[in-house]
Each structure stands twice: as C-alpha cells, then as structure tokens.
Enzyme design. Structure first.
Site, PDB file in Angstrom:
ATOM      1  N   THR A 154       0.994  -0.940   0.438  1.00  0.00           N
ATOM      2  CA  THR A 154      -0.195   0.120   0.003  1.00  0.00           C
ATOM      3  C   THR A 154       0.349   0.861  -0.280  1.00  0.00           C
ATOM      4  O   THR A 154       1.313   1.566  -1.072  1.00  0.00           O
ATOM      5  CB  THR A 154      -1.107  -0.419   0.849  1.00  0.00           C
ATOM      6  OG1 THR A 154      -0.270  -0.716   2.424  1.00  0.00           O
ATOM      7  CG2 THR A 154      -1.822  -1.205   1.389  1.00  0.00           C
ATOM      8  N   LYS A 180       3.725  -6.434   4.697  1.00  0.00           N
ATOM      9  CA  LYS A 180       3.617  -5.322   3.973  1.00  0.00           C
ATOM     10  C   LYS A 180       3.206  -5.027   5.204  1.00  0.00           C
ATOM     11  O   LYS A 180       2.865  -5.332   5.846  1.00  0.00           O
ATOM     12  CB  LYS A 180       2.616  -5.343   2.857  1.00  0.00           C
ATOM     13  CG  LYS A 180       1.446  -5.315   2.606  1.00  0.00           C
ATOM     14  CD  LYS A 180       0.871  -4.697   4.128  1.00  0.00           C
ATOM     15  CE  LYS A 180       0.638  -3.856   3.396  1.00  0.00           C
ATOM     16  NZ  LYS A 180       0.130  -2.398   4.577  1.00  0.00           N
ATOM     17  N   THR A 191       2.031  -8.841  12.820  1.00  0.00           N
ATOM     18  CA  THR A 191       2.035  -7.275  11.277  1.00  0.00           C
ATOM     19  C   THR A 191       1.318  -6.991  10.761  1.00  0.00           C
ATOM     20  O   THR A 191       0.174  -7.863  10.352  1.00  0.00           O
ATOM     21  CB  THR A 191       3.482  -7.558  11.111  1.00  0.00           C
ATOM     22  OG1 THR A 191       3.865  -5.935  10.449  1.00  0.00           O
ATOM     23  CG2 THR A 191       3.300  -8.590   9.864  1.00  0.00           C
ATOM     24  N   THR A 408      -7.730  10.133   0.074  1.00  0.00           N
ATOM     25  CA  THR A 408      -8.283  11.042  -0.741  1.00  0.00           C
ATOM     26  C   THR A 408      -7.459  11.581  -1.947  1.00  0.00           C
ATOM     27  O   THR A 408      -8.016  11.902  -2.858  1.00  0.00           O
ATOM     28  CB  THR A 408      -8.597  12.329  -0.706  1.00  0.00           C
ATOM     29  OG1 THR A 408      -7.745  13.265   0.388  1.00  0.00           O
ATOM     30  CG2 THR A 408      -9.401  12.252   0.579  1.00  0.00           C
TER      31      THR A 408
END
Length: 408
Positions: A154, A180, A191, A408
């Site tokens: 991400t 990740k 995690t 956003t």
C-alpha cells in the site's frame, strides 16, 4: 546449526508458486493489486491475527478455513481493506471461491487477506475476472515472488521479502516470506500482512506454536506509529517437500526450525520498521541486563515508540534524556540507578548515560552516529540477564503528509 540467508522470497521453499497482477482495485494501473500464492502439495497451516476488536472480513473467513490446520493457497488484494462493510464476509468468501475454482482446490484450503482503505465496499468483479489468468501465470522463482510481494503493497516504498536455508535431519530446508507494512503498525500477535512458506514437514500444532513464539519476539516488537491495523495477519504454510522426517514433537529439529523462523521474521520486521511511512532511519533498541524478559521487551518498545525521541532521531539530535524519560514511564518494575545508554551506528558508538545520569560526550561524534540510516539505542539495565530488541523508525514531516491525504 547454520542458518543462511538466501534469495527467493516466498518462492524459496520448494513447491510454492506465486504471481501478482493489476486487476483494477487500485486506480494506478502501474501498481499490482492482486496476489496469488499456491503450494503444489497440501500444507499444514498456522496463523496469528490482529487483536483489534474491529477486524477485516478476511480474518473471519481465514479463521474459519484454518480450523482444520491445513491450507494450500493465499489470495490477497491491496487498495481496499474489506473492513467495516456489510457485505465484507460475502466478498471475502467470493474471493476464496474464485481462487479455489481457478486452482482446482477446495474453497476452505484458501487463505484470504485484504489491505488498504477501510470502510469502502470491495469491488469483487475485477478480482473474480483476474483470478483464472493469475492462476495460469503462477510460477516459482525470484521474479514471481517479487511480483506477488509488489501486489500486497500500500504505502510501502518497496516490496519486502526474505528467505533462509537450514538443515533438518540431513535434509536441506527453506523458509521464505513476504510482508507489507509502513503505517498503522503497533501489532498484537502479528504485523500488517506477512505470508510465510516452508518446505519443512511439521505438524500443524507445532507449526502454530513455532509461529506464535516467533511473532512475540519479532513482529510484536515493531512499532511505527502506535496504531493497530484492522487487518493484521501472519500466515505460515508448510508442505513437507524438503523430505525431512516430520517434526511431531519438541526437540532438536523443532528448535532448529524455530531458530530459522526467528531469523526470517527478524529480517522481515526490520524491513517493515525501516520503511515506516516517511521514515529516514531504522531505529533499533536493544535492552540487556533486565530483571525479566517482559521487562526488557516493554522497555525496548517504550523507547522506539517515544514520539519525542523519534523526532530527535529524525533531527539527528542526541537528546538522550528522552530515552531515559521513555524508560521511566515503562509499565514495569525496575531500578534506574544502574542504567547505561549508548547511541550506535556504522559511524561509531557513543555512551551518553551511566548509572542513570548523563556523561560528557562529543556532540560531533553523536551527530555522525545519528546521521546514519540505521541507528541503535543500547541500554544496559544492570539488574539481571534478560534481553530484548525492538524495531521502529524516526518520525519525519512526511508521515503527516502521507496520512493527511491517504484516502483522497
């Protein structure tokens, strides 16, 4: 016992294949957002999950599928966490069903995970449409492992992978993994997301015991920002392809396996800490001489979690008083009279505190130490023989920037 770091990531273990693709969950078509991992053989399976009371629908489904201690595949999307949605379990189940159909395996042999924005419905059509092709593209090797690791990112700035090689009963075995995580990391039992594989043969019960023990000393010792994610999960699949005598009881082979798993998870959690959102430095705190293991862990975590000290590390300010302050508010019983503190990195080692009080030191030497991209705080408590290590990062301007407009 020799444990050797090797390339290959999650595909380093024999009999595992992986693939990653952009299916359309993420707006940026250049970023992969769907990963598939599969074993050629049935696997013993273990997992640990977030303790957040608000948790993602994939955790509900994965817990149900792993009740029998076995699995064979993992499917994971990024860009959408599938959390806090009325149809979340339905969508997570649909992901498993589609992956199982593409792989020709039972639905309950599939582990499912999601990561990304919370509270937005997960588009399932792009995932269902992509899975048949993704299954056909499965292959072993470093490239496939790396593509899969990219697909679970991400805000990570790079894929996180590691693998180790070790020997059990004369048989060469491997453990590999990918993970990740850059933000929302103050884990409890695991995690953000970590998927581990091994070709060692081990019973599901001992696999779970090994994983839980390793997680306590690795992923649970990482803190980026004090936030526990809703989707945290670490899974471990063992397919026995290495041909070792199955580990069915504790003993030498189990100890070797646990040591190899610890080495793998340490390598992965260090990558998570170093890639914390906006981070410029990996911050490690090693505590020695504590009066107990839990005390050592709490002190080490307290230091790497200190917002003030994290800011000081970013500014290369040897403000050691903030270290003592963080030690002092740790929820544990100990004396401060014998505490000694050093700051260390590739540039050198500077002692800043002895017997709980400051020492004269060179600010120039300390500055050189803190300018490195990996900085260690060494703490000697002088009360016993327990030790622990925690991992974190500095706190930069970019952390606020990244999280200010994440959705956003």
């Amino acid at each position: 016992m020799e444990i050797k770091m090797i390339p290959g990531g999650v595909c380093a273990a024999l009999g595992f294949q992986a693939a990653g693709v952009h299916c359309g969950i993420r707006k940026n078509a250049s970023k992969r957002d769907l990963m598939l991992l599969c074993s050629d053989l049935p696997c013993a399976a273990a997992a640990c999950y977030t303790r957040n009371k608000v948790f993602g629908a994939p955790i509900t489904v994965t817990r149900r599928h792993l009740q029998n201690g076995s699995a064979r595949a993992v499917v994971c999307n990024s860009g959408n966490a599938n959390t806090c949605n009325a149809d979340g379990v339905e969508k997570a189940t649909a992901m498993c069903k589609a992956a199982a159909a593409a792989l020709h395996i039972p639905e309950d042999d599939v582990i499912v995970a999601s990561t990304g924005v919370i509270g937005q419905p997960l588009p399932i059509r792009p995932i269902e449409a992509a899975l048949p092709g993704l299954a056909r593209s499965l292959c072993a090797g470093e490239s496939a492992a790396n593509e899969a690791a990219q697909a679970i990112m991400t805000t990570d700035t790079h894929p996180k992978e590691a693998a180790v090689e070790f020997t059990l009963g004369g048989k060469t075995c491997h453990l590999g993994g990918m993970c990740k995580g850059s933000g929302m990391i103050e884990p409890d039992l695991c995690t953000m997301l970590a998927f581990l594989t091994t070709d060692a043969a081990i019973s599901p019960a001992l696999l779970q015991k090994a994983l839980l023990g390793s997680v306590q000393d690795t992923y649970n010792m990482v803190s980026i920002d004090g936030d526990t994610s809703t989707n945290d999960m670490v899974t471990l699949l063992a397919n026995g392809a290495a041909g070792n005598a199955p580990i069915t009881a504790e003993g030498e082979d189990f100890d070797i396996f646990c040591a190899a798993l610890h080495a793998l998870n340490t390598a992965l959690c260090r990558q998570i800490a170093k890639d914390g959102e906006g981070a410029t430095k990996l911050l490690t705190c090693t505590v020695r001489g504590a009066n107990g293991g839990e005390t050592a862990k709490k002190i080490a975590k307290s230091v790497v979690k200190s917002t003030l000290f994290k800011c000081a590390v970013f500014g290369c300010d040897a403000n050691w008083g903030r270290i003592l302050c963080a030690i002092g508010y740790t929820d544990a019983e100990f004396s401060v009279e014998h505490i000694a503190v050093w700051l260390a990195s590739r540039a050198g080692r500077v002692q800043v505190c002895q017997n709980g009080a400051g020492l004269p030191f060179s600010e120039d030497e300390a500055l050189a130490v803190l300018k490195e991209d990996e900085v260690t705080v060494e703490i000697e408590m002088g009360e016993g023989g327990a030790a622990a290590t925690a991992y974190g990062c500095d706190l930069s301007y970019d952390y606020v920037k990244i999280n200010g407009d994440y959705r956003t």
